[in-house]
Enzyme design. Structure first.
Site, PDB file in Angstrom:
ATOM      1  CE  LYS A 212      -1.748   6.338   0.596  1.00 45.61           C
ATOM      2  NZ  LYS A 212      -2.194   7.273  -0.755  1.00 45.61           N
ATOM      3  CD  GLU A 246     -11.106   1.914  -1.473  1.00 40.62           C
ATOM      4  OE1 GLU A 246     -10.428   1.815  -2.042  1.00 40.62           O
ATOM      5  OE2 GLU A 246     -10.971   0.585  -0.789  1.00 40.62           O
ATOM      6  CG  HIS A 270      -2.731  -0.708   2.563  1.00 38.83           C
ATOM      7  ND1 HIS A 270      -1.984  -0.521   2.412  1.00 38.83           N
ATOM      8  CD2 HIS A 270      -4.114  -0.366   2.088  1.00 38.83           C
ATOM      9  CE1 HIS A 270      -1.664  -1.180   1.187  1.00 38.83           C
ATOM     10  NE2 HIS A 270      -3.456  -0.802   1.124  1.00 38.83           N
TER      11      HIS A 270
END
Ligand code: NAP
Length: 516
Positions: A212, A246, A270
């Site tokens: 990203k 999320e 992550h």
């Protein structure tokens, strides 16, 4: 066609080449990609669209091929139809017939199961034919988009069929997806199997967060500016919060998730990678080796804050309301055991034993069915040592914070106190925002575009090496062992920000979670 990547690094260096404008896109040399598990979710939603988007952006070589391997009885054309549907539905860039036609000429399908040696022989013949017909040059990336328990078998088949060991100066690379094991022991076993077939420099472990733009921008923010680095330490920073929240639940994902849980699924990879980039020292250069050395160094200095009953928290979502809809709890999701103790929320407290970070807690949290989908790194600063205002005038002044917004609405927010307009000297928090969407005209590429391109270029910077994977498990294993023998996750209502124990975890130290 000659490309910048054709020549080995040891070749004579053309000074003009060294003066190449580094902003020019790098295009890989001739090659093919083999995807195992082409009928799966990841291949359909991410990999096949990313390959089309790369082709559409002119970043794939003219001599390129894509081979699908799966157990369905498909002809090449059936495979092409499946890729077409995936591209139509999920590609980021517009559909262009001429790009598609050129790309689709290089599609092939090989039918087989992972235990079928003859299927790997057929794969080998298919790749040889493609080398001859399309000039793919004997260079191949094998993308294992398959259940993790099948990694060893596929690696062994690639070894037996000779595909893992390319001839001469050709290359053969393997791409594996998380999870990289489910604890330190299994990660070591997996690394041993993979490395017995592929040398470490040919192994590309995908942590798609590293693809990203916002994550790569952490390094630009820290090391391209004079402004931040002087305050990037325990003199000014009170604590750091790294969040991946999320709003979705786990319907349809029981097979993968039950027994795995939030800590293994997100924190081990992550969030610890985000921590490493936030906390590492300045690398000597951005060469892959130097960057990895700094990541390994900082991960080696990370330790769990204790006692674990006060410094960690876990939860499991119960029924509730999300986006105006009533949703069920995890235990009522299809496929989950009615007595599942899998956590859908996990929070841990870490410390980093270095001069820069001594005394600064790093709080990591992740969860499903939380209030909002957001991933961010928040550096929360100490309060000003003295406030020369009436106490009533600063009641709404919080702590300064620098927030790196990883997704969605990618960018950076700086929160600081400002005078409220009017005759009184009232001070209140305000935000100053940088947003990728408005600062740059070009859309950020999808993480998988960048990562697949880097695999084909043999550029390893954005892929965790096995030492990073093993260090991350070393950090997390004691928490998992502790949780396995101490009760079960606390229920939290869907649509909220997690269990009460997670709030208590921070309140004990006089802090609060951000509500992004
Ligand atoms: N989905 C995501 O967003 C995501 C994100 C991060 C990591 N990952 C990882 O990526 C990998 C793939 O995930 P996924 O969600 O795409 O999984 P998936 O939907 O379950 O797909 C698995 C694929 O493997 C194939 N397969 C399984 N066993 C096989 C066998 N014995 N022989 C031949 N083919 C076999 C399946 O083929 P059939 O159709 O014939 O069963 C299917 O194509 C996993 O390691 C997962 O942990 C996925």
């Amino acid at each position: 066609m000659t490309t910048v990547n054709d020549r080995p690094e040891t070749a004579w260096r053309n000074p003009l080449r060294d003066k190449r404008d580094k902003r020019m896109p790098r295009i890989p040399g001739p090659c093919g990609v083999v995807i195992f598990g082409v009928t799966g979710d990841l291949a359909r939603k991410k990999l096949m669209p990313a390959i089309y988007d790369l082709a559409n952006r002119g970043l794939l070589p003219a001599s390129f091929a894509l081979v699908g391997f799966a157990r369905r009885e498909w002809a090449d054309q059936d495979f092409a139809n499946v890729v077409f549907e995936a591209v139509k539905e999920h590609a980021r860039t517009p559909f262009r017939q001429e790009v598609w036609d050129r790309l689709a000429e290089g599609f092939r399908f090989v039918q087989g199961t992972f235990d079928d040696e003859a299927a790997f022989e057929r794969l080998s013949e298919t790749l040889d034919k493609l080398d001859a017909e399309r000039g793919t040059g004997g260079n191949h990336a094998f993308y294992l988009s398959i259940p993790p328990n099948a990694f060893p078998q596929v690696c062994e088949q690639l070894c037996k069929s000779g595909l893992a060991r390319p001839r001469d100066d050709r290359w053969s690379r393997v791409v594996i997806e998380k999870p990289f094991g489910h604890d330190l022991k299994s990660a070591r076993e997996l690394n041993a199997v993979v490395n017995s077939v592929f040398p470490e420099e040919s192994v590309f472990r995908i942590d798609h967060y590293l693809g990203k733009e916002t994550v790569q921008n952490i390094l630009a923010l820290r090391f391209a500016n004079a402004l931040y680095e002087p305050i990037w330490n325990n003199n000014y920073i009170d604590h750091v919060q790294i969040t991946m929240a999320e709003d979705i639940g786990l319907g349809g994902r029981a097979g993968y998730y039950d027994g795995i849980g939030a800590a293994r699924d997100v924190i081990q990879n992550h969030l610890l990678q985000l921590l490493a980039l936030t906390a590492l020292e300045e690398p000597v250069s951005f060469s892959p080796h130097e960057l990895q050395a700094e990541k390994i160094k900082v991960l080696s200095a990370v330790k769990l804050a204790e006692p674990l009953d006060e410094t960690t928290a876990r939860g499991q979502y119960a029924a509730g309301w999300q986006g105006g809809e009533k949703v069920v709890g995890l235990l009522d999701e299809q496929g989950f055991a009615k007595d599942s103790t899998t956590e859908t929320y996990a929070a841990i407290t870490l410390e980093i034993d270095t001069r820069r970070w001594a005394g600064v807690p790093f709080y990591l949290r992740t969860g499903k069915r939380l209030g909002r989908r957001v991933t961010e790194i928040a550096l929360v600063f100490k309060r000003a040592p003295h406030l020369p205002f009436d106490a009533t005038m600063t009641e709404e002044l919080g702590q300064n914070a620098l927030v790196i917004r990883v997704q969605p609405d990618e960018g950076i927010t700086l929160r600081f106190g400002s005078k409220v307009p009017g005759s009184a000297m009232e001070v209140r928090d305000v935000n100053m925002d940088f947003s990728y969407g408005s600062a740059f005209a070009e859309d950020s590429p999808e993480a998988y575009e960048r990562l697949i391109l880097d695999v084909l270029l043999g550029e390893p910077s954005l892929f965790p090496v096995n030492a990073e994977v093993e260090l991350s498990w070393e950090i997390l294993d004691p928490v998992l062992d502790y949780w396995a023998t101490h009760g079960k996750p606390e229920a939290y209502e869907s649509g909220t920000w997690g269990p009460a124990s997670a709030d208590e975890m921070l309140h004990r130290t006089g802090r609060e979670w951000r509500r992004p």
